[in-house]
Enzyme design. Structure first.
Site, PDB file in Angstrom:
ATOM      1  N   ARG A  34       0.863  -1.186   0.000  1.00 27.61           N
ATOM      2  CA  ARG A  34       0.000   0.000   0.000  1.00 27.61           C
ATOM      3  C   ARG A  34       0.900   1.237   0.000  1.00 27.61           C
ATOM      4  O   ARG A  34       2.051   1.151   0.431  1.00 27.61           O
ATOM      5  CB  ARG A  34      -0.855   0.031   1.277  1.00 27.61           C
ATOM      6  CG  ARG A  34      -1.821  -1.118   1.358  1.00 27.61           C
ATOM      7  CD  ARG A  34      -2.506  -1.126   2.736  1.00 27.61           C
ATOM      8  NE  ARG A  34      -3.351  -2.295   2.866  1.00 27.61           N
ATOM      9  CZ  ARG A  34      -3.637  -2.891   4.011  1.00 27.61           C
ATOM     10  NH1 ARG A  34      -3.166  -2.414   5.155  1.00 27.61           N
ATOM     11  NH2 ARG A  34      -4.414  -3.952   4.031  1.00 27.61           N
ATOM     12  N   ARG A  71     -10.208   3.891   5.722  1.00 23.02           N
ATOM     13  CA  ARG A  71      -8.767   3.649   5.510  1.00 23.02           C
ATOM     14  C   ARG A  71      -8.405   3.734   4.035  1.00 23.02           C
ATOM     15  O   ARG A  71      -7.269   4.012   3.674  1.00 23.02           O
ATOM     16  CB  ARG A  71      -8.373   2.285   6.099  1.00 23.02           C
ATOM     17  CG  ARG A  71      -6.870   2.124   6.244  1.00 23.02           C
ATOM     18  CD  ARG A  71      -6.506   0.844   6.967  1.00 23.02           C
ATOM     19  NE  ARG A  71      -6.723  -0.341   6.124  1.00 23.02           N
ATOM     20  CZ  ARG A  71      -6.517  -1.597   6.527  1.00 23.02           C
ATOM     21  NH1 ARG A  71      -6.081  -1.831   7.755  1.00 23.02           N
ATOM     22  NH2 ARG A  71      -6.748  -2.608   5.711  1.00 23.02           N
ATOM     23  N   ARG A  76     -12.795  -9.191   3.626  1.00 21.45           N
ATOM     24  CA  ARG A  76     -12.314  -8.894   4.973  1.00 21.45           C
ATOM     25  C   ARG A  76     -13.450  -8.879   5.988  1.00 21.45           C
ATOM     26  O   ARG A  76     -13.302  -9.359   7.109  1.00 21.45           O
ATOM     27  CB  ARG A  76     -11.565  -7.557   4.975  1.00 21.45           C
ATOM     28  CG  ARG A  76     -10.132  -7.715   4.554  1.00 21.45           C
ATOM     29  CD  ARG A  76      -9.539  -6.472   3.948  1.00 21.45           C
ATOM     30  NE  ARG A  76      -8.456  -6.858   3.058  1.00 21.45           N
ATOM     31  CZ  ARG A  76      -7.198  -6.960   3.436  1.00 21.45           C
ATOM     32  NH1 ARG A  76      -6.849  -6.635   4.638  1.00 21.45           N
ATOM     33  NH2 ARG A  76      -6.277  -7.392   2.587  1.00 21.45           N
TER      34      ARG A  76
HETATM   35  N1  LIG Z   1      -1.112 -16.247   9.230  1.00 19.19           N
HETATM   36  C1  LIG Z   1      -0.559 -15.064   8.964  1.00 19.19           C
HETATM   37  N2  LIG Z   1      -1.323 -13.978   8.849  1.00 19.19           N
HETATM   38  C2  LIG Z   1      -0.710 -12.801   8.610  1.00 19.19           C
HETATM   39  C3  LIG Z   1       0.691 -12.675   8.468  1.00 19.19           C
HETATM   40  N3  LIG Z   1       0.991 -11.373   8.217  1.00 19.19           N
HETATM   41  C4  LIG Z   1      -0.188 -10.714   8.236  1.00 19.19           C
HETATM   42  N4  LIG Z   1      -1.219 -11.551   8.457  1.00 19.19           N
HETATM   43  C5  LIG Z   1      -2.647 -11.262   8.583  1.00 19.19           C
HETATM   44  O1  LIG Z   1      -3.176 -11.072   7.294  1.00 19.19           O
HETATM   45  C6  LIG Z   1      -4.324 -10.241   7.390  1.00 19.19           C
HETATM   46  C7  LIG Z   1      -4.271  -9.166   6.324  1.00 19.19           C
HETATM   47  O2  LIG Z   1      -3.203  -8.298   6.529  1.00 19.19           O
HETATM   48  P1  LIG Z   1      -3.019  -7.001   5.642  1.00 19.19           P
HETATM   49  O3  LIG Z   1      -3.120  -7.349   4.206  1.00 19.19           O
HETATM   50  O4  LIG Z   1      -1.767  -6.307   6.077  1.00 19.19           O
HETATM   51  O5  LIG Z   1      -4.319  -6.139   5.945  1.00 19.19           O
HETATM   52  P2  LIG Z   1      -4.871  -5.399   7.241  1.00 19.19           P
HETATM   53  O6  LIG Z   1      -4.859  -6.370   8.377  1.00 19.19           O
HETATM   54  O7  LIG Z   1      -6.229  -4.994   6.816  1.00 19.19           O
HETATM   55  O8  LIG Z   1      -3.974  -4.215   7.495  1.00 19.19           O
HETATM   56  C8  LIG Z   1      -4.331  -9.686   8.822  1.00 19.19           C
HETATM   57  O9  LIG Z   1      -5.280 -10.430   9.552  1.00 19.19           O
HETATM   58  C9  LIG Z   1      -2.949  -9.979   9.317  1.00 19.19           C
HETATM   59  O10 LIG Z   1      -2.928 -10.193  10.719  1.00 19.19           O
HETATM   60  C10 LIG Z   1       1.470 -13.860   8.584  1.00 19.19           C
HETATM   61  O11 LIG Z   1       2.692 -13.880   8.471  1.00 19.19           O
HETATM   62  N5  LIG Z   1       0.799 -15.015   8.829  1.00 19.19           N
HETATM   63  N1  LIG Z   2      -9.685   3.339  18.212  1.00 18.61           N
HETATM   64  C1  LIG Z   2      -9.803   3.773  16.967  1.00 18.61           C
HETATM   65  N2  LIG Z   2     -10.709   4.716  16.668  1.00 18.61           N
HETATM   66  C2  LIG Z   2     -10.869   5.153  15.400  1.00 18.61           C
HETATM   67  N3  LIG Z   2     -10.145   4.735  14.332  1.00 18.61           N
HETATM   68  C3  LIG Z   2      -9.216   3.778  14.572  1.00 18.61           C
HETATM   69  C4  LIG Z   2      -9.001   3.261  15.886  1.00 18.61           C
HETATM   70  N4  LIG Z   2      -8.016   2.337  15.798  1.00 18.61           N
HETATM   71  C5  LIG Z   2      -7.638   2.295  14.506  1.00 18.61           C
HETATM   72  N5  LIG Z   2      -8.343   3.151  13.761  1.00 18.61           N
HETATM   73  C6  LIG Z   2      -8.259   3.357  12.302  1.00 18.61           C
HETATM   74  O1  LIG Z   2      -8.916   2.232  11.713  1.00 18.61           O
HETATM   75  C7  LIG Z   2      -8.244   1.818  10.533  1.00 18.61           C
HETATM   76  C8  LIG Z   2      -7.845   0.350  10.697  1.00 18.61           C
HETATM   77  O2  LIG Z   2      -6.783   0.251  11.645  1.00 18.61           O
HETATM   78  P1  LIG Z   2      -5.495  -0.637  11.340  1.00 18.61           P
HETATM   79  O3  LIG Z   2      -4.511  -0.384  12.444  1.00 18.61           O
HETATM   80  O4  LIG Z   2      -5.042  -0.429   9.941  1.00 18.61           O
HETATM   81  O5  LIG Z   2      -6.128  -2.104  11.514  1.00 18.61           O
HETATM   82  P2  LIG Z   2      -5.509  -3.564  11.257  1.00 18.61           P
HETATM   83  O6  LIG Z   2      -4.014  -3.441  11.318  1.00 18.61           O
HETATM   84  O7  LIG Z   2      -6.054  -4.397  12.379  1.00 18.61           O
HETATM   85  O8  LIG Z   2      -6.018  -3.982   9.925  1.00 18.61           O
HETATM   86  C9  LIG Z   2      -7.054   2.745  10.340  1.00 18.61           C
HETATM   87  O9  LIG Z   2      -7.395   3.716   9.383  1.00 18.61           O
HETATM   88  C10 LIG Z   2      -6.844   3.354  11.734  1.00 18.61           C
HETATM   89  O10 LIG Z   2      -6.307   4.654  11.642  1.00 18.61           O
END
Ligand SMILES: Nc1nc2c(ncn2[C@@H]2O[C@H](COP(=O)(O)OP(=O)(O)O)[C@@H](O)[C@H]2O)c(=O)[nH]1
Ligand SMILES: Nc1ncnc2c1ncn2[C@@H]1O[C@H](COP(=O)(O)OP(=O)(O)O)[C@@H](O)[C@H]1O
Length: 211
Positions: A56, A149, A160
């Site tokens: 991203r 986001r 998701r």
């Molecule tokens: N099993 C597994 N899940 C992972 C790993 N790295 C990231 N994830 C999971 O993959 C999912 C998607 O991650 P990402 O594409 O970064 O999207 P986001 O969680 O929406 O920011 C999330 O639930 C992460 O916790 C990994 O190494 N192993």
């Molecule tokens: N407590 C909160 N209140 C409002 N917005 C939040 C909060 N925590 C996270 N966010 C926002 O929600 C979105 C998802 O959070 P993120 O950390 O990317 O989630 P994840 O890593 O679990 O996918 C981001 O845009 C983040 O800035």
């Protein structure tokens, strides 16, 4: 008796207990862990996973993830380079042995951000982490945060949200997570996360100060 002595000795040698952060996409895992790593940069180290998804804007190769092709990832898995791997929302994700070893070699608490399949698979290993689930206050709030986001296509968003429903149920299974944190107010959720990790943070600070 001896076993317990040696297993304790071994776990002390292996360094501090890792931490697993899991929970639905959009629950706030990255936000919370970035805050934690910023406040305690000499205590925590992030396990950089491999993924086949595209970076991203703002994400860095080798820092957020190692971005690889499906072929390269599969070759690594076949070679036995990975502790665990999973398919999530049409992409592969996995934790390499090197990702965890790199952090543990620096005597830092290794943080893994992994999905629920990862949690299940890590439970079959001897990593023995602290399992923390980060949950959103509701599906509605989760959807709003994911939309705001602006990182996902509609298709990816729907995948998701579907996975999130399953994840929210999984987090209620007894014995899976040590702590479940509902990320409603960010500062409060962060306070709970710090509280959960305080004992390990204190240990690492003591060890690293004396070495
Ligand atoms: N099993 C597994 N899940 C992972 C790993 N790295 C990231 N994830 C999971 O993959 C999912 C998607 O991650 P990402 O594409 O970064 O999207 P986001 O969680 O929406 O920011 C999330 O639930 C992460 O916790 C990994 O190494 N192993
Ligand atoms: N407590 C909160 N209140 C409002 N917005 C939040 C909060 N925590 C996270 N966010 C926002 O929600 C979105 C998802 O959070 P993120 O950390 O990317 O989630 P994840 O890593 O679990 O996918 C981001 O845009 C983040 O800035």
């Amino acid at each position: 008796m001896y076993m317990s002595y040696f297993s304790r000795l071994f776990s002390a040698m292996a360094g501090p207990r890792p931490v697993v952060l899991s929970g639905p996409s959009g629950a706030g895992k990255s936000t919370l862990l970035k805050k934690l790593m910023k406040e305690y940069d000499s205590v925590f180290g992030f396990s950089v996973s491999h993924t086949t998804r595209k970076p991203r804007p703002g994400e860095e190769n080798g820092k957020d993830y190692h971005y690889v092709t499906r072929e390269a990832m599969q070759a690594g898995i076949d070679k036995g380079d990975f502790i665990e791997s999973a398919e999530f929302s049409g992409n592969m994700y996995g934790t390499s042995k090197a990702a965890v070893q790199d952090v543990q070699a620096k005597n830092l608490i290794c943080i893994l951000d992994i999905d629920m399949q990862g949690v299940r698979n890590i439970k079959e290993t001897d990593l023995s982490p602290i399992y923390i689930s980060i949950q959103p206050p509701s599906m509605e709030v989760l959807e709003k945060r994911l939309r705001d986001r602006k990182t996902e296509s509609e298709e990816s968003l729907q995948k998701r949200l579907h996975a999130a429903k399953v994840d929210m149920e999984f987090s209620k299974e007894p014995g899976v997570f040590d702590v479940v944190i509902v990320n409603d107010n960010l500062d409060e959720a962060y306070g709970q996360l710090k509280h959960t990790l305080l004992e390990e943070i204190t240990k690492v600070k003591k060890i690293n100060m004396s070495s």
